[in-house]
Write an enzyme that holds these catalytic residues in place. Structure first.
Site, PDB file in Angstrom:
ATOM      1  N   HIS A 232      28.795 -40.951 -66.308  1.00  0.00           N
ATOM      2  CA  HIS A 232      28.178 -40.040 -65.342  1.00  0.00           C
ATOM      3  C   HIS A 232      28.901 -38.703 -65.414  1.00  0.00           C
ATOM      4  CE1 HIS A 232      26.499 -38.382 -61.625  1.00  0.00           C
ATOM      5  NE2 HIS A 232      27.747 -38.054 -61.267  1.00  0.00           N
ATOM      6  N   SER A 234      28.846 -34.735 -63.580  1.00  0.00           N
ATOM      7  CA  SER A 234      28.298 -33.929 -62.499  1.00  0.00           C
ATOM      8  C   SER A 234      29.240 -32.770 -62.207  1.00  0.00           C
ATOM      9  CB  SER A 234      28.121 -34.789 -61.239  1.00  0.00           C
ATOM     10  OG  SER A 234      27.814 -33.991 -60.109  1.00  0.00           O
TER      11      SER A 234
END
Length: 370
Positions: A232, A234
């Site tokens: 992930h 971000s």
């Protein structure tokens, strides 16, 4: 872009051609030094490590020390006019311990630390670039969001911190190690006093990694590591400045003497479109693969304790979007190394994923590739 890919191709050819030409200086430890090292190493070793694995680690530690001593001897020989003409290919052929195997050294050192819960293992490069310069800044996202960062300085501080910890060891027999990793990459407007020196971008990258060591050979290269990664990434922003994506990645690492390379393709986990940029459940960047590509190819070559590295990303489409990154690290002291980094392309950071960037930086790295 044609010259850009020609440069990448030429460098890959040069790295591959030079892969057989280098060999680390082999170290020698006395019996007492080896015994002391083994006593220390065994307390932190993982359960599947053998005595020979620990001996190899001790030889590596001794080699690092002997390289510093050798640099002094080389300087003396240069002043006296003496020259040393060793056949590096013969040294590698006569090296049954595999001391020239770069990735194997790193994997052995990581295995030594796996059982020690008071240590965090380095994951990606950890570095600090006090000077990172871009010729043109991507101010549009900040201007659209009404942020004061719309007026950016061209010079800033860039740094990365990356660690991993062992979650479970030897899932499949004596192989298959599960790690949790985290990488923080930040761009810091440290020289903008009027704007109170803000962090203009911070990318967070947690990962779950299932890692398998290997010893398969093809065309003279050894496949030393294979990984399945849940990733992930971000930037922790909201609204129109938010950027994120999730991927399933496969990584395979090969090495041959002082040359190592890895290939990492990925599959992006789809997200709902949502109701616009203000919808937190929607996709912040649906076209990110057009710029960040579908895979990453990395290569590194070590010679005389200097490491030259290359990273290439591409989307395999006719528009030739992607990126290339060149790195050079060199010894400065026993704890840090100098680091030069040049980046050209898309995805210098998540906020710049769709913006073409030329960036050059100079600083230090605390933990290198190997």
């Amino acid at each position: 872009m044609t010259r850009f890919y020609a440069l990448v191709s030429l460098l890959l050819v040069c790295l591959g051609a030079a892969a057989d030409d280098d060999k680390d200086t082999e170290s020698s430890l006395s019996g007492q030094e080896m015994a002391e090292c083994l006593k220390t190493a065994v307390s932190g070793a993982s359960r599947e490590m053998t005595i020979e694995d620990l001996r190899e680690i001790c030889r590596t530690l001794g080699q690092n020390q002997s390289q510093e001593e050798q640099s002094v001897l080389d300087a003396v020989q240069a002043l006296s006019g003496d020259e040393q003409d060793d056949s590096e290919e013969e040294q590698e052929e006569n090296d049954p311990s595999g001391a020239s195997r770069l990735m194997e050294k790193r994997l052995n050192m990581e295995a030594l630390n796996r059982a020690n819960r008071f240590l965090l293992t380095p994951h990606r490069r950890n570095y600090l670039l006090p000077v990172s310069y871009q010729d043109e800044r991507n101010t549009a996202p900040y201007a659209e969001a009404g942020s004061p960062l719309a007026d950016l300085m061209s010079t800033e501080v860039e740094f990365q911190l990356s660690v991993k910890i062992l979650i479970r060891e030897s899932i499949l027999g004596d192989n298959g190690h599960l790690y949790m990793a985290y990488t923080n990459y930040s761009l810091f407007q440290a020289y903008d006093r009027e704007a109170s020196r803000p962090f203009r971008e911070t990318n967070h990258q947690p990962e779950l990694i299932l890692s398998f060591v290997n010893d398969w050979k093809i065309f003279g290269f050894r496949n030393v590591l294979n990984e399945v990664i849940l990733n992930h990434q971000s930037n922790g922003q909201d609204g129109s400045l938010s950027r994120s994506w999730d991927r399933i990645m496969l990584s395979t690492v090969f090495e041959r003497g002082p040359f190592a390379f890895s290939l990492t393709p990925w599959y992006r986990i789809p997200e709902d479109e949502g109701d616009g940029p203000d919808d937190p459940t929607g996709d912040d960047n649906p076209d990110i693969e057009k710029y960040m590509g579908h895979f990453e190819l990395s290569a590194a070559y070590k010679r005389n304790d200097q490491i030259v590295s290359l990273m290439v990303r591409n989307n395999l489409e006719s528009d030739n979007r992607g990126a290339v990154e060149l790195g050079w690290s060199f010894p400065v002291s026993s704890t840090v190394r100098g680091y030069f980094r040049y980046f050209n392309g898309y995805g210098h950071s998540l906020i710049d994923y769709d913006y073409h960037t030329n960036a050059v930086g100079l600083g230090i790295t605390f933990t290198d590739l190997f």
